[in-house]
Design a protein around this motif. Structure first.
Motif, short mmCIF file in Angstrom:
data_model
loop_
_atom_site.label_atom_id
_atom_site.label_comp_id
_atom_site.label_asym_id
_atom_site.label_seq_id
_atom_site.Cartn_x
_atom_site.Cartn_y
_atom_site.Cartn_z
N MET A 289 0.83 -1.06 0.07
CA MET A 289 -0.20 0.06 -0.06
C MET A 289 0.98 1.40 0.08
N ARG A 290 0.56 1.94 -0.91
CA ARG A 290 1.28 3.51 -0.87
C ARG A 290 0.51 4.41 -0.66
N VAL A 291 0.99 5.52 0.22
CA VAL A 291 0.18 6.71 0.69
C VAL A 291 1.15 7.90 0.30
N ALA A 292 0.49 8.89 -0.27
CA ALA A 292 1.24 10.37 -0.25
C ALA A 292 0.59 11.27 0.70
N VAL A 293 1.38 11.67 1.28
CA VAL A 293 0.82 12.86 2.22
C VAL A 293 1.39 14.21 1.65
N VAL A 294 0.53 15.10 1.26
CA VAL A 294 1.02 16.44 0.87
C VAL A 294 0.96 17.47 1.44
N GLY A 295 2.11 18.16 1.85
CA GLY A 295 2.49 19.02 2.44
C GLY A 295 3.26 18.74 3.76
N ALA A 296 4.43 19.42 3.99
CA ALA A 296 5.27 18.88 5.15
C ALA A 296 5.49 19.82 6.10
N GLY A 297 4.28 20.79 6.47
CA GLY A 297 4.44 21.26 7.70
C GLY A 297 4.14 20.52 8.62
N ILE A 298 3.88 20.90 10.13
CA ILE A 298 3.95 20.14 11.08
C ILE A 298 2.48 18.81 10.94
N ALA A 299 1.50 19.45 10.39
CA ALA A 299 0.19 18.44 10.18
C ALA A 299 0.72 17.51 9.40
N GLU B 183 8.16 22.90 -1.14
CA GLU B 183 9.32 23.87 -0.73
C GLU B 183 10.61 23.03 -0.60
N ARG B 184 11.86 23.57 -0.26
CA ARG B 184 12.92 22.78 -0.24
C ARG B 184 13.26 22.50 1.41
N ARG B 185 12.07 22.76 2.42
CA ARG B 185 12.54 22.60 3.67
C ARG B 185 11.06 22.21 4.28
N ALA B 186 11.09 21.22 5.38
CA ALA B 186 9.97 21.25 6.12
C ALA B 186 9.60 22.04 7.03
N GLY B 187 8.35 21.91 7.72
CA GLY B 187 7.85 22.86 8.66
C GLY B 187 7.04 23.90 8.50
N GLY B 188 6.84 24.23 7.03
CA GLY B 188 5.54 25.09 6.75
C GLY B 188 6.02 26.52 7.39
N VAL B 189 4.96 26.86 8.30
CA VAL B 189 5.24 28.31 9.10
C VAL B 189 5.98 28.25 10.00
N GLN C 249 8.40 19.32 -4.68
CA GLN C 249 7.38 18.36 -5.32
C GLN C 249 6.13 18.90 -4.99
N GLY C 250 5.62 20.10 -5.43
CA GLY C 250 4.51 20.70 -5.45
C GLY C 250 3.26 19.98 -6.37
#
Ligand SMILES: Cc1cc2nc3c(=O)[nH]c(=O)nc-3n(C[C@H](O)[C@H](O)[C@H](O)COP(=O)(O)OP(=O)(O)OC[C@H]3O[C@@H](n4cnc5c(N)ncnc54)[C@H](O)[C@@H]3O)c2cc1C
Length: 360
Positions: A1-11, A34-40, A145-146
């Motif tokens: 099973m493959r799952v994609a999480v879109v967005g690497a903010g804290i959520a 973006e090129r980093r995790a964490g969002g805001v 990877q937008g």
């Protein structure tokens, strides 16, 4: 099973962590534009100071970050708020302000009792759990990877990336700001996707300014001050643009080297240099001599979401519609609370929701 999480903010990171921890072999990929995790969530080390660009803490009574930190082995990295109380700048002087009113003026969604219990943070700043999650999820994280589009294909999802590549997966967690998730959902026929796309995110600027302690004439009492909105809106010659100020080095330990002070100003979008505006207005209020040693501004064109009437109903309806699609869940500040703790909670819940749908 493959799952994609879109967005690497804290959520998104919390969702991916939940999927990795409890998914029993689910293959997780986190797609971040973006090129980093964490969002805001942004913490920077500047000349021995710890500077927060986004959130600087969480309510001490909230259990989500301590639980997550324990899972990540950083449960002993917390610091507690050491100076309490917020003042009100009434245009002439700083006067004590009731904790509940201070929270309301700052847009913090919490009761007086919750605020009275104080705030906590991490010794190295709010990016500590982000860094720990990013390290544990390193093999799953894909930067630059937008996600440009989603298509449901039978029981699976085709996730299109800006630039032409794609991922075919069994489940998706959309951990994006609501305006971005809403657009993607509208395109797959989710009525109410538009209501999510219309959640308003308020623009703001935070400016951190460093001083030597002997530059500040007034005694800094408490954790900071809020500017009376009536003063800010007054018709007199120069209403202050400053909305609030946190005495960052007084609020939490370790934010400034000995003999120095770190202030953080909150401003609306404005013309000109926000650091100059902040310094000039802080000089009037706190009696500052000379220039700051340095300053750092963070621009949040779409910062904190402000929920409108019927928000919870729109979110519930959108979630209900998602159950008719291949496994997909939404998480993050746009839905069930904008605080970091609420985002961790919604991310983890979205991870569990996908797992339960995949195994049904
Ligand atoms: C100035 C400021 C101060 C705050 N202070 C506090 C505080 O003191 N305490 C507190 O609890 N909360 C605070 N908050 C709120 C809290 O920090 C945020 O609500 C929370 O961190 C949001 O997390 P998130 O994961 O939902 O969203 P985000 O952090 O916005 O993450 C979303 C991610 O999705 C990515 N993305 C966007 N579009 C795409 C796409 N198409 N494809 C792939 N990736 C995409 C973004 O680059 C981003 O990394 C503050 C917020 C701001 C702005």
């Amino acid at each position: 099973m493959r799952v994609a999480v879109v967005g690497a903010g804290i959520a998104g990171l919390a969702a991916a962590w939940e999927l990795q921890q409890t998914g029993g072999g689910v293959d997780v990929t986190v797609l971040e534009s973006e090129r980093r995790a964490g969002g805001v969530i942004v913490t920077e080390q500047v000349q021995g100071f710890i500077v927060e660009g986004g959130p600087d803490g969480f309510l001490a009574g909230e259990p989500e970050l301590p639980a997550l930190a324990n899972e990540l082995g950083i449960g002993d990295h917390f610091v507690s708020q050491r100076s309490r109380g917020t003042a009100l700048w009434n245009g002439k002087e700083l006067v004590p302000l009731d904790e509940g009113r201070a929270a309301a003026l700052l847009g913090i969604d919490a009761t007086k009792t919750e605020v009275a219990a104080g705030f906590r943070s991490f010794a190295g700043g709010m990016a500590e759990p982000v860094a720990a999650l990013a390290q544990r999820l390193a093999s799953a994280l894909r930067f630059a990877q937008g996600v440009a589009g989603l298509v449901s294909e039978g029981k699976r999802w085709h996730v299109a990336i800006t630039g032409g590549s794609a991922h075919d997966v069994d489940g998706v967690v959309l951990a994006l700001p609501a305006y971005a998730a809403g657009r993607l959902l509208e395109a797959v026929g989710v009525a109410h996707g538009r209501a999510l796309a219309n959640v308003v995110y308020v623009p703001s600027i935070t400016v951190s300014l460093a001083y030597r302690a002997d530059q500040i004439e007034k005694t800094l009492d408490g954790a900071g001050f809020v500017v009376d909105p009536d003063v800010a809106g007054a018709q007199n010659a120069a209403p202050p643009q400053l909305r609030a100020c946190t005495y960052a080095s007084q609020k939490f330990p370790g934010r400034a080297p000995q003999g120095h002070v770190l202030l953080r100003a909150y401003l609306p979008p404005l013309d000109g240099d926000p650091a100059k505006v902040a310094h000039a207005q802080l000089t009037t209020i706190l009696g500052i001599r000379g220039e700051p040693l340095w300053s750092r501004a963070f621009y949040w064109n779409r910062g904190l979401p402000r929920y409108r009437a019927h928000h919870a109903e729109h979110v519930a309806e959108a979630r209900h519609r998602l159950t008719r699609l291949p496994p997909i869940a939404i998480a993050g500040a746009g839905y069930d609370g904008a605080g970091v703790s609420a985002c961790v909670r919604s991310g983890k819940e979205a991870g569990r929701e996908i797992l339960s749908r995949l195994t049904r």
